[in-house]
Write a protein that holds these residues in place. Sequence first.
Motif, PDB file in Angstrom:
ATOM      1  N   ALA A  96      70.666  89.437  15.394  1.00 48.10           N
ATOM      2  CA  ALA A  96      69.919  90.805  15.323  1.00 48.10           C
ATOM      3  C   ALA A  96      70.503  91.705  13.933  1.00 48.10           C
ATOM      4  CB  ALA A  96      70.303  91.722  16.659  1.00 48.10           C
ATOM      5  N   PRO A  97      69.504  92.467  13.415  1.00 47.66           N
ATOM      6  CA  PRO A  97      69.570  93.237  12.536  1.00 47.66           C
ATOM      7  C   PRO A  97      71.025  94.043  12.904  1.00 47.66           C
ATOM      8  CG  PRO A  97      67.390  93.384  12.899  1.00 47.66           C
ATOM      9  CD  PRO A  97      68.189  92.625  14.133  1.00 47.66           C
ATOM     10  N   GLY A  98      72.005  94.250  11.931  1.00 49.23           N
ATOM     11  CA  GLY A  98      73.426  94.860  12.034  1.00 49.23           C
ATOM     12  C   GLY A  98      74.323  93.876  12.503  1.00 49.23           C
ATOM     13  N   ALA A  99      74.072  92.821  12.972  1.00 48.39           N
ATOM     14  CA  ALA A  99      74.885  91.868  13.562  1.00 48.39           C
ATOM     15  C   ALA A  99      76.115  91.471  12.653  1.00 48.39           C
ATOM     16  CB  ALA A  99      74.432  90.646  14.251  1.00 48.39           C
ATOM     17  N   LEU A 100      77.371  91.396  13.171  1.00 49.78           N
ATOM     18  CA  LEU A 100      78.536  91.036  12.197  1.00 49.78           C
ATOM     19  C   LEU A 100      79.529  89.891  13.095  1.00 49.78           C
ATOM     20  CD1 LEU A 100      80.425  92.488   9.828  1.00 49.78           C
ATOM     21  CD2 LEU A 100      81.909  92.786  11.730  1.00 49.78           C
ATOM     22  N   VAL A 101      79.549  88.782  12.255  1.00 47.87           N
ATOM     23  CA  VAL A 101      80.736  87.730  12.620  1.00 47.87           C
ATOM     24  C   VAL A 101      81.875  88.188  11.895  1.00 47.87           C
ATOM     25  CG1 VAL A 101      81.274  85.366  13.061  1.00 47.87           C
ATOM     26  CG2 VAL A 101      78.830  86.367  13.307  1.00 47.87           C
ATOM     27  N   PRO A 102      82.953  88.421  12.433  1.00 48.86           N
ATOM     28  CA  PRO A 102      84.196  88.923  11.738  1.00 48.86           C
ATOM     29  C   PRO A 102      84.618  87.738  10.927  1.00 48.86           C
ATOM     30  CG  PRO A 102      84.296  89.697  14.249  1.00 48.86           C
ATOM     31  CD  PRO A 102      83.038  88.885  14.154  1.00 48.86           C
ATOM     32  N   SER A 157      76.636  86.266  22.774  1.00 46.61           N
ATOM     33  CA  SER A 157      77.700  85.271  23.015  1.00 46.61           C
ATOM     34  C   SER A 157      78.897  85.489  22.313  1.00 46.61           C
ATOM     35  CB  SER A 157      77.250  83.854  22.612  1.00 46.61           C
ATOM     36  OG  SER A 157      76.943  83.680  21.160  1.00 46.61           O
ATOM     37  N   LEU A 158      78.990  86.037  21.025  1.00 45.98           N
ATOM     38  CA  LEU A 158      80.034  86.256  20.328  1.00 45.98           C
ATOM     39  C   LEU A 158      80.241  87.921  20.220  1.00 45.98           C
ATOM     40  CD1 LEU A 158      80.343  83.194  18.069  1.00 45.98           C
ATOM     41  CD2 LEU A 158      81.519  83.563  20.275  1.00 45.98           C
ATOM     42  N   GLY A 159      79.510  88.467  20.793  1.00 43.89           N
ATOM     43  CA  GLY A 159      79.399  90.103  20.380  1.00 43.89           C
ATOM     44  C   GLY A 159      77.989  90.484  20.352  1.00 43.89           C
ATOM     45  N   PRO A 160      77.760  91.804  20.392  1.00 44.69           N
ATOM     46  CA  PRO A 160      76.224  92.212  20.377  1.00 44.69           C
ATOM     47  C   PRO A 160      75.533  91.811  19.431  1.00 44.69           C
ATOM     48  CG  PRO A 160      77.944  94.063  20.727  1.00 44.69           C
ATOM     49  CD  PRO A 160      78.814  92.841  20.358  1.00 44.69           C
ATOM     50  N   GLY A 161      74.128  91.366  19.753  1.00 43.65           N
ATOM     51  CA  GLY A 161      73.442  90.770  18.666  1.00 43.65           C
ATOM     52  C   GLY A 161      73.662  89.616  18.202  1.00 43.65           C
ATOM     53  N   ILE A 162      74.494  88.880  18.749  1.00 44.12           N
ATOM     54  CA  ILE A 162      75.093  87.476  17.987  1.00 44.12           C
ATOM     55  C   ILE A 162      74.628  86.528  19.341  1.00 44.12           C
ATOM     56  CG2 ILE A 162      76.739  85.986  17.109  1.00 44.12           C
ATOM     57  CD1 ILE A 162      78.177  88.412  16.407  1.00 44.12           C
ATOM     58  N   HIS A 163      73.500  85.785  19.003  1.00 43.89           N
ATOM     59  CA  HIS A 163      73.042  84.852  20.160  1.00 43.89           C
ATOM     60  C   HIS A 163      72.955  83.461  19.402  1.00 43.89           C
ATOM     61  CE1 HIS A 163      71.549  88.723  21.406  1.00 43.89           C
ATOM     62  NE2 HIS A 163      70.416  88.771  20.244  1.00 43.89           N
ATOM     63  N   PHE A 164      72.624  82.383  20.291  1.00 42.14           N
ATOM     64  CA  PHE A 164      72.465  80.949  19.843  1.00 42.14           C
ATOM     65  C   PHE A 164      71.882  80.189  20.788  1.00 42.14           C
ATOM     66  CE2 PHE A 164      76.454  80.539  22.103  1.00 42.14           C
ATOM     67  CZ  PHE A 164      76.191  79.199  22.567  1.00 42.14           C
ATOM     68  N   LYS A 165      71.449  79.120  20.324  1.00 44.22           N
ATOM     69  CA  LYS A 165      70.733  78.100  21.093  1.00 44.22           C
ATOM     70  C   LYS A 165      71.648  76.855  20.694  1.00 44.22           C
ATOM     71  CE  LYS A 165      65.930  79.065  21.463  1.00 44.22           C
ATOM     72  NZ  LYS A 165      64.571  78.693  21.733  1.00 44.22           N
ATOM     73  N   PRO A 166      72.304  76.174  21.585  1.00 44.69           N
ATOM     74  CA  PRO A 166      73.191  75.029  21.540  1.00 44.69           C
ATOM     75  C   PRO A 166      72.285  73.917  21.278  1.00 44.69           C
ATOM     76  CG  PRO A 166      73.071  75.500  23.739  1.00 44.69           C
ATOM     77  CD  PRO A 166      72.347  76.707  23.264  1.00 44.69           C
ATOM     78  N   LEU A 167      72.615  73.009  20.225  1.00 41.64           N
ATOM     79  CA  LEU A 167      71.988  71.900  19.969  1.00 41.64           C
ATOM     80  C   LEU A 167      73.096  70.593  20.154  1.00 41.64           C
ATOM     81  CD1 LEU A 167      70.299  72.821  16.750  1.00 41.64           C
ATOM     82  CD2 LEU A 167      69.286  73.078  19.104  1.00 41.64           C
ATOM     83  N   LEU A 168      74.372  70.694  19.889  1.00 39.18           N
ATOM     84  CA  LEU A 168      75.154  69.603  19.497  1.00 39.18           C
ATOM     85  C   LEU A 168      76.626  70.155  19.964  1.00 39.18           C
ATOM     86  CD1 LEU A 168      76.117  66.727  19.603  1.00 39.18           C
ATOM     87  CD2 LEU A 168      76.482  67.170  16.959  1.00 39.18           C
TER      88      LEU A 168
END
Length: 176
Positions: free
Chosen positions: A59-65, A33-44
């Motif tokens: 995922a291993p190695g994921a980075l959120v800037p 969603s926000l880049g490779p290996g960055i996933h989410f389940k929306p709750l609210l």
Amino acid sequence: MNVQTAAKLPVFSLPQDQLLTLNVNDIPVMRDSLGPGIHFKPLLADPEGGVSAVLGIFAPGALVPTHYHTGAVHGYTLSGMWYYEEYRDQPQTAGSYLYEPASSVHTFVVPETNTEDTVVLFIVYGGNINFDEEGKFHSVLDAITLQNLIKMCSEKQGIDQVRYLKGGSVHYSTDK
């Protein structure tokens, strides 16, 4: 609202005819969603209340800037390990609860050496102001952006509907 219970109380309450509840096992993953290996389940996603909740899956190695939080954030790590680049000596592991005050700035890192995905429950007030590697404004991630991100990710993944909790709805109290 349970009318019998509310009638006994000396306060007014919002009408509620059902519990607002979800099972995270029934919510599809919004992949990359926000880049490779960055996933989410929306709750609210409640733009009017300025709050959102997601189950982040990294995922291993994921980075959120690097990002700046306009409001407080609660984070509870369910599995895996992560840290903020600015606080490498304070890794977050399964069972860690983190409170971030408004106006905090940091860079989210999941080590490449992790052997499993890192899963974190985030409750976010306000939004994230995201920056690129040079420190220039990149984007905003808040509840209304999250609603649009859910729509874009589900369309891209061929998911018909994603069930999550949305905030209230502003409207007039009466017609003209």
